[in-house]
Enzyme design. Sequence first.
Site, mmCIF file in Angstrom:
data_model
loop_
_atom_site.group_PDB
_atom_site.id
_atom_site.type_symbol
_atom_site.label_atom_id
_atom_site.label_comp_id
_atom_site.label_asym_id
_atom_site.label_seq_id
_atom_site.Cartn_x
_atom_site.Cartn_y
_atom_site.Cartn_z
ATOM 1 N N GLU A 39 3.612 -7.799 -0.418
ATOM 2 C CA GLU A 39 4.444 -7.199 0.618
ATOM 3 C C GLU A 39 3.485 -6.663 1.674
ATOM 4 O O GLU A 39 2.567 -5.904 1.335
ATOM 5 C CB GLU A 39 5.283 -6.056 0.024
ATOM 6 C CG GLU A 39 6.202 -5.460 1.063
ATOM 7 C CD GLU A 39 7.031 -4.288 0.540
ATOM 8 O OE1 GLU A 39 7.000 -4.010 -0.671
ATOM 9 O OE2 GLU A 39 7.692 -3.657 1.389
ATOM 10 N N ARG A 264 -0.038 -4.761 -15.400
ATOM 11 C CA ARG A 264 -0.741 -4.500 -14.149
ATOM 12 C C ARG A 264 -2.085 -3.841 -14.463
ATOM 13 O O ARG A 264 -2.267 -3.228 -15.509
ATOM 14 C CB ARG A 264 0.091 -3.705 -13.155
ATOM 15 C CG ARG A 264 0.347 -2.262 -13.472
ATOM 16 C CD ARG A 264 1.422 -1.664 -12.552
ATOM 17 N NE ARG A 264 0.999 -1.510 -11.185
ATOM 18 C CZ ARG A 264 1.619 -2.083 -10.128
ATOM 19 N NH1 ARG A 264 2.650 -2.859 -10.282
ATOM 20 N NH2 ARG A 264 1.193 -1.875 -8.903
ATOM 21 N N LYS A 274 -0.305 0.926 -3.201
ATOM 22 C CA LYS A 274 -0.464 0.948 -1.743
ATOM 23 C C LYS A 274 0.097 2.229 -1.141
ATOM 24 O O LYS A 274 -0.454 2.764 -0.179
ATOM 25 C CB LYS A 274 0.223 -0.276 -1.136
ATOM 26 C CG LYS A 274 -0.612 -1.526 -1.298
ATOM 27 C CD LYS A 274 0.063 -2.736 -0.694
ATOM 28 C CE LYS A 274 1.157 -3.231 -1.599
ATOM 29 N NZ LYS A 274 1.804 -4.445 -1.122
#
Length: 561
Positions: A39, A264, A274
């Site tokens: 994204e 992850r 982020k």
Amino acid sequence: MESESVKNKEILNFIEQIIGEDIRNHKNEGRVQTRFPPEPNGYLHIGHAKSMCLNFGVAEKFGGTCNLRFDDTNPEKEDVEYVDSIKEDIRWLGFDWGDREFYASDYFDRLYEFAVKLIQKGKAYVDDLSSDEIAATKGTPTEPGKESPYRNRPVEENLQLFELMKEGKFEEGDKALRAKIDMASPNMHMRDPVIYRIKKVPHHRTGNKWNIYPMYDFAHGQSDAIEQVTYSLCTLEFESHRPLYDWLIENLEIFPSRQIEFARLNITNTVLSKRKLLELVNGGYVNGWDDPRMPTISGLRRRGYTPASIRNFADRIGVAKRDGMIDVALLEFSVREDLNKTANRIMGILDPVKVVITNYPEEGEEWLDAINNPENAAAGSRKISFSREIFIERSDFMVDPPRKFFRLGPGREVRLKHAYIIACEDYKKDPATGEVTEIYCKYDPDTRSGADKTGKKVKGTLSWVSVKHALPVEVRLYDRLFSRMDPLALQEGDDFKNYINPDSLKTIQSVVEPSVQGAKPGDRFQFLRQGYFCIDPDSSGGNLIFNRTATLRDTWAKKHG
Ligand code: ATP
Ligand code: MG
């Protein structure tokens, strides 16, 4: 510590095993298509590198391809700056998406048609409840939710209202499109999830065209299907979304991409999100996304990390099904291992103190041979200048050293790397501060490296730089960004920013040998006995700035273990 996965490409992780099995069964005619779906709401970090290594790696291994797809469905947080940085970082890591650069926003028309199709099948409805009301009627994991009073609107009415939503006839929050699934499902994601919402915000690619935007769950899987992605690899938190992913495939009758989840990456002493990294940037806690302390790809690059070191790291940690925390020391190990092979050695003195060689001619000067990298014969050698006054590392001298200190002290002998053996006779102190300001030594002219006729043995070898040839430089010493192993394991009301390591950046004035003159930003060196350093882009003209990439050894464990 060459790990098995690096040495032996035959050992397959669980995802590769699944794909191998599918290929044996001729699923998708043996075609392997993956995608990397960032994204564009921030810069990529080392966690994304793991995802890229997996997605591009699996495709390469099985003769397939990996698409780059920008998952740009949230116009408020996204920006072209991020798109550009993401592409630069992926290329730098050495991955190639060819001409397969896609944007979820390019699919907005088709996603709209998909939504219409669901409505026509009686599988979606326009709801007038506010988002708060929708949340309040969702139920809990142990209690079913309540059906919306608008749930049974006729198809025609739903089609009309959805069209009006698209035309901007309603305000944000007035209406939403929901999939009609099951308000009693034990999986909360299946309780009539919102799939389209009104958002009167321009998009960085589609401008003002859209007043409605698809939710992540209605964009990601559908984009996978449009691109005929065979394996949609994502992180574990999407496991509970998979039934919805599959429900949409079935009800839209679209290409059945298979979602597989993996753990992850989490790394000690840093944060990989982020949103949190953006907080550090916006709050001025670091100097931008590419601050060398940041776990971003651009930060690691500026710090001096190589693409190979990051890819080797990803290989080493492997792909797991359960979340865990990787010690940042393993990342540092990977960069040391790579730079040991590739970085030329130079002499750099971080905290210099002057040594006068009293029996060396006042105007004397000679050029000595120094090999550039003992690990790589092809790196050749260079000349370094020796003269009567040199700098050594302040910590290499002690006025009253213990017996096991194999460096310099009154009456002690050491070898100067690539040069002579010197013996210390005296030193001078600043009477006010007590700091040693000058050290006096004699050299033995018969002990020149490579031409030593004496056979003399000394225990210590010091790095040094000739005073009159020394190049003054700025050195930025970095330490871990967070002093806590897990900065996100917090008590209520506490903030991860409270655990930023106040000593994570120290700037000092140092000297290096003159051979470095003319080096360019990004050039990497090993300062003998000190560590790995990389020239920072802030360097200008003759003023070089070095970032310390890593120390030679892991000193953290000693300091904090
Ligand atoms: P962040 O929390 O940093 O914003 P994200 O998952 O929201 O991460 P995306 O841009 O949506 O970021 O991620 C692109 C891809 O990278 C996704 O497939 C995602 O699963 C993967 N990814 C993101 N963070 C990690 C991580 N820490 N470890 C492994 N893969 C990750
Ligand atoms: Mg995200």
